[in-house]
Design a protein around this motif. Structure first.
Motif, PDB file in Angstrom:
ATOM      1  N   TRP A  44       0.847  -1.187   0.000  1.00  0.00           N
ATOM      2  CA  TRP A  44       0.000   0.000   0.000  1.00  0.00           C
ATOM      3  C   TRP A  44       0.879   1.232   0.000  1.00  0.00           C
ATOM      4  CZ3 TRP A  44      -2.780   1.787   5.055  1.00  0.00           C
ATOM      5  CH2 TRP A  44      -1.921   1.725   6.157  1.00  0.00           C
ATOM      6  N   TYR A 102      -2.260  -8.055  -4.250  1.00  0.00           N
ATOM      7  CA  TYR A 102      -3.241  -7.125  -3.672  1.00  0.00           C
ATOM      8  C   TYR A 102      -2.552  -5.835  -3.273  1.00  0.00           C
ATOM      9  CZ  TYR A 102      -6.310  -5.144  -0.015  1.00  0.00           C
ATOM     10  OH  TYR A 102      -7.080  -4.311   0.765  1.00  0.00           O
ATOM     11  N   LEU A 126      -3.483  -2.429  -1.230  1.00  0.00           N
ATOM     12  CA  LEU A 126      -4.492  -1.828  -0.369  1.00  0.00           C
ATOM     13  C   LEU A 126      -4.647  -0.349  -0.713  1.00  0.00           C
ATOM     14  CD1 LEU A 126      -4.578  -2.318   3.521  1.00  0.00           C
ATOM     15  CD2 LEU A 126      -5.562  -0.349   2.356  1.00  0.00           C
ATOM     16  N   SER A 183      -8.209   2.646  -1.026  1.00  0.00           N
ATOM     17  CA  SER A 183      -9.656   2.807  -0.868  1.00  0.00           C
ATOM     18  C   SER A 183     -10.441   2.517  -2.134  1.00  0.00           C
ATOM     19  CB  SER A 183      -9.973   4.231  -0.398  1.00  0.00           C
ATOM     20  OG  SER A 183      -9.398   4.481   0.861  1.00  0.00           O
ATOM     21  N   CYS A 232     -11.350  -2.706  -3.211  1.00  0.00           N
ATOM     22  CA  CYS A 232     -12.535  -2.010  -2.716  1.00  0.00           C
ATOM     23  C   CYS A 232     -13.126  -1.143  -3.813  1.00  0.00           C
ATOM     24  CB  CYS A 232     -12.181  -1.159  -1.503  1.00  0.00           C
ATOM     25  SG  CYS A 232     -11.716  -2.153  -0.070  1.00  0.00           S
ATOM     26  N   PRO A 237     -13.691   2.204   2.044  1.00  0.00           N
ATOM     27  CA  PRO A 237     -14.085   1.236   3.073  1.00  0.00           C
ATOM     28  C   PRO A 237     -13.643   1.630   4.482  1.00  0.00           C
ATOM     29  CG  PRO A 237     -12.051   0.537   2.081  1.00  0.00           C
ATOM     30  CD  PRO A 237     -12.374   1.888   1.469  1.00  0.00           C
ATOM     31  N   THR A 257     -11.211  -3.066   5.411  1.00  0.00           N
ATOM     32  CA  THR A 257     -10.480  -3.799   4.378  1.00  0.00           C
ATOM     33  C   THR A 257     -10.010  -5.141   4.934  1.00  0.00           C
ATOM     34  OG1 THR A 257      -8.331  -2.839   4.966  1.00  0.00           O
ATOM     35  CG2 THR A 257      -9.688  -1.619   3.383  1.00  0.00           C
ATOM     36  N   GLN A 274     -12.075 -10.830   6.461  1.00  0.00           N
ATOM     37  CA  GLN A 274     -12.895  -9.621   6.433  1.00  0.00           C
ATOM     38  C   GLN A 274     -13.715  -9.458   7.709  1.00  0.00           C
ATOM     39  OE1 GLN A 274     -14.855  -8.583   2.639  1.00  0.00           O
ATOM     40  NE2 GLN A 274     -13.946 -10.458   1.823  1.00  0.00           N
ATOM     41  N   THR A 306     -15.679  -4.611  -0.314  1.00  0.00           N
ATOM     42  CA  THR A 306     -14.636  -5.490  -0.855  1.00  0.00           C
ATOM     43  C   THR A 306     -15.163  -6.434  -1.923  1.00  0.00           C
ATOM     44  OG1 THR A 306     -13.387  -5.422   1.210  1.00  0.00           O
ATOM     45  CG2 THR A 306     -12.908  -7.238  -0.276  1.00  0.00           C
TER      46      THR A 306
END
Length: 557
Positions: A305, A328, A330, A332, A360, A364, A369, A394, A401
């Motif tokens: 992220w 993945y 991270l 918003s 997402c 979120p 997340t 989650q 998501t």
């Protein structure tokens, strides 16, 4: 004693000495690979009849994607459901309820896939209620390319139960996947403002993730194109057969306190889990995200992220995702759209070759997340399916998501020992990765680097594997034998490393050549790197080192 007798005895002693010299390595090999056999047997593969396949009958590519998955996974025809839905990525709350939620619930009941409580559609919703579904023959739902991605906000809907919520949570937009995941809880009659707590968060038993426990494991085959969407199950099946290999990369932000600490803690925990699971793991714990020059090679797992759009090494023409790779980022709005190959994150990651991702669709908030520590543990060490791992991670349902990929995908479903033997039997080059796993498992258990050097030197595959030769050099450097490390890396470079592995090898080699005072080969290495690297901090560092080398080689007056 005759000369022949002396020669004979010397020969026998030589043979005995040779046998004795090799015996520790043979014993080590047996002990090292035994760790593979001692690992717990993973869960069995999820059968096709445990899933429904949902497609948009108004989109031909959606039906084709459903047919592809139906064949690939052996899904019963009774479990394939087509509904006429909007053809865009968005749908209104009214469209969702009338065209998707209610018809799907009806189809599941009529086809005998779900049995509902007699009062499911009349009782007042309460989170403490038992789920509306009392019997279910399915656990998963696969949404196919063309099924809308998100439900738009409807400000006309007011719920008295939501009045006490903070103003920022007075929202009812949601990811279609996440909304459908909550369908078994109250047959769609739950509060839609804000998020619902996921009673299965951090579950330790995959069987608990079941409609009779209030959750449907929903994911989608989607992406910038229908071909990419269909390819997700194909790559998943390859990885289930041959193993998910490669390296793991985690890109944290170096946060040590404050409200965003949780995100970094998730990433650090995930990195440690995966490292102990024997992946070659890199954790960047500094503020910037991976730059364009970072040598991101042979990607099996990635999480990081916090950039708004795809960036750094993921913008290259070719990203080295291996079949089955899970990636993945991270953010918003990482899945704000899946139709773009260069906006946000999910679409670009899929376009570059990832097999599965999460994201997402709208804001979120961090707590809404997926918990990456839980996700990567369940996916790797616990051996769960993508769907199981994603929903155990989650804390919220009916929220933002989406999971993109085959929910039945179980990347670590085969027993490591069985897979190792199979790869050896097939003479697959992937066995090099299995040997690397043996090494990393042993190192994680406290076996010395010297013993693992012995193991690698005994394997025939090491001589021709850039993967194993790189590891051999890394271990030799750890043992403070830089000359041997450089020699191993040279051999790795001669055995067809991938482009980004080549960059990483050259960087390590150039640094050690410089430290060893081998200025001319170091200069050549820095010059090669200058040509290979794009504008980046790595390139700036190489230019600095190159200038330093030139100064050292300049004749002294």
């Amino acid at each position: 004693m005759s000369a022949n007798e002396v020669t004979s005895r010397r020969s026998r002693r030589g043979q005995e000495a040779e046998a004795t010299a090799h015996q520790p390595i043979r014993l080590l090999t047996s002990a090292a690979t035994a760790l593979l056999l001692s690992l717990a047997s993973p869960c069995s593969a999820a059968p096709g009849d445990s899933a429904i396949v949902l497609y948009n009958s108004s989109v031909e590519e959606s039906k084709a994607t459903a047919a592809h998955y139906f064949t690939a996974r052996g899904v019963p025809a009774n479990n394939v459901i087509g509904l006429p839905l909007p053809t865009s990525e968005t749908m209104t709350r009214k469209e969702f309820r009338e065209q998707l939620q209610e018809p799907l619930l009806k189809a599941l009941a009529e086809r005998g896939l779900w049995k509902l409580r007699a009062d499911a559609l009349t009782r007042e919703f309460n989170l403490t209620n038992s789920p509306a579904v009392t019997e279910s023959s399915i656990r998963y739902a696969v949404l196919c390319f063309g099924v809308p991605l998100k439900i738009t906000r409807d400000n006309s809907l007011a719920e008295a139960s939501a009045e006490k919520l903070p103003p920022e949570l007075h929202r009812n937009e949601a990811a279609v996947d996440s909304e459908l995941a909550a369908l078994p809880l109250a047959a769609g009659r739950h509060q839609i403002t804000s998020a619902l707590p996921n009673r299965n968060y951090a579950a330790t038993n995959p069987a608990a993730l079941h409609p009779t426990n209030g959750i449907l494991l929903v994911a989608r085959l989607d992406g910038p194109t229908a071909a990419i969407a269909r390819g997700l199950v194909d790559k998943a099946l390859v990885a289930e057969r041959d193993g998910l290999w490669g390296r793991a990369y985690f890109d944290a932000r170096g946060i040590r306190d404050g409200g965003y600490l949780t995100g970094d803690e998730w990433l650090r925990k995930a990195a440690e889990t995966v490292r102990r699971f024997a992946f070659e793991t890199a954790l960047d714990d500094t503020a910037p995200t991976f730059s364009a020059g970072f040598p991101l090679s042979q990607i099996g797992l990635y999480a990081g992220w916090y950039d708004g759009n795809v960036s750094g090494p993921f913008t290259r023409d070719k990203v080295e995702f291996l079949p089955g790779a899970v990636a993945y980022h991270l953010h918003s709005f990482s899945a704000h759209t899946l139709r773009s190959a260069d906006k946000n994150w999910c679409g670009p990651l899929l376009a570059k070759g990832a097999t599965a991702t999460l994201g997402c669709v709208e804001e979120p908030f961090l707590a809404g997340t997926p918990d990456l520590g839980v996700f990567f543990h369940r996916l790797t060490a616990a051996g769960w399916t993508l769907g199981e791992a994603a929903y155990a991670a989650q804390g919220s349902l009916s929220w933002q998501t989406t999971i993109v990929g085959d929910p039945l995908y179980r990347p670590f479903g085969r027993h490591p020992g069985e897979l190792h033997t199979d790869l050896l039997k097939r003479r697959s080059p992937l066995v090099a990765w299995s040997h690397l796993r043996v090494v990393n498992l042993n190192l994680a258990q406290g076996t010395s680097a010297a013993e693992m050097v012995g193991y690698l030197n005994e394997q025939a595959e090491t001589k021709t594997s850039a993967v194993l030769l790189e590891k051999l050099g890394d271990l030799q450097l750890k043992l403070e034998k830089p000359e041997l490390a450089v020699e191993s890396w040279d051999k790795a470079l001669a055995n067809q490393p991938t482009p980004q592995q080549r960059v990483r090898l050259l960087l390590a080699r150039a640094e050690q050549l410089t430290k060893l005072g081998r200025e001319i080969p170091a200069l050549v290495a820095w010059q090669e790197l200058e040509k290979l690297l794009p504008p980046s901090p790595e390139l700036n560092r190489v230019k600095e080192r190159l200038e330093e080398a030139k100064v050292r080689l300049k004749p002294k007056k």
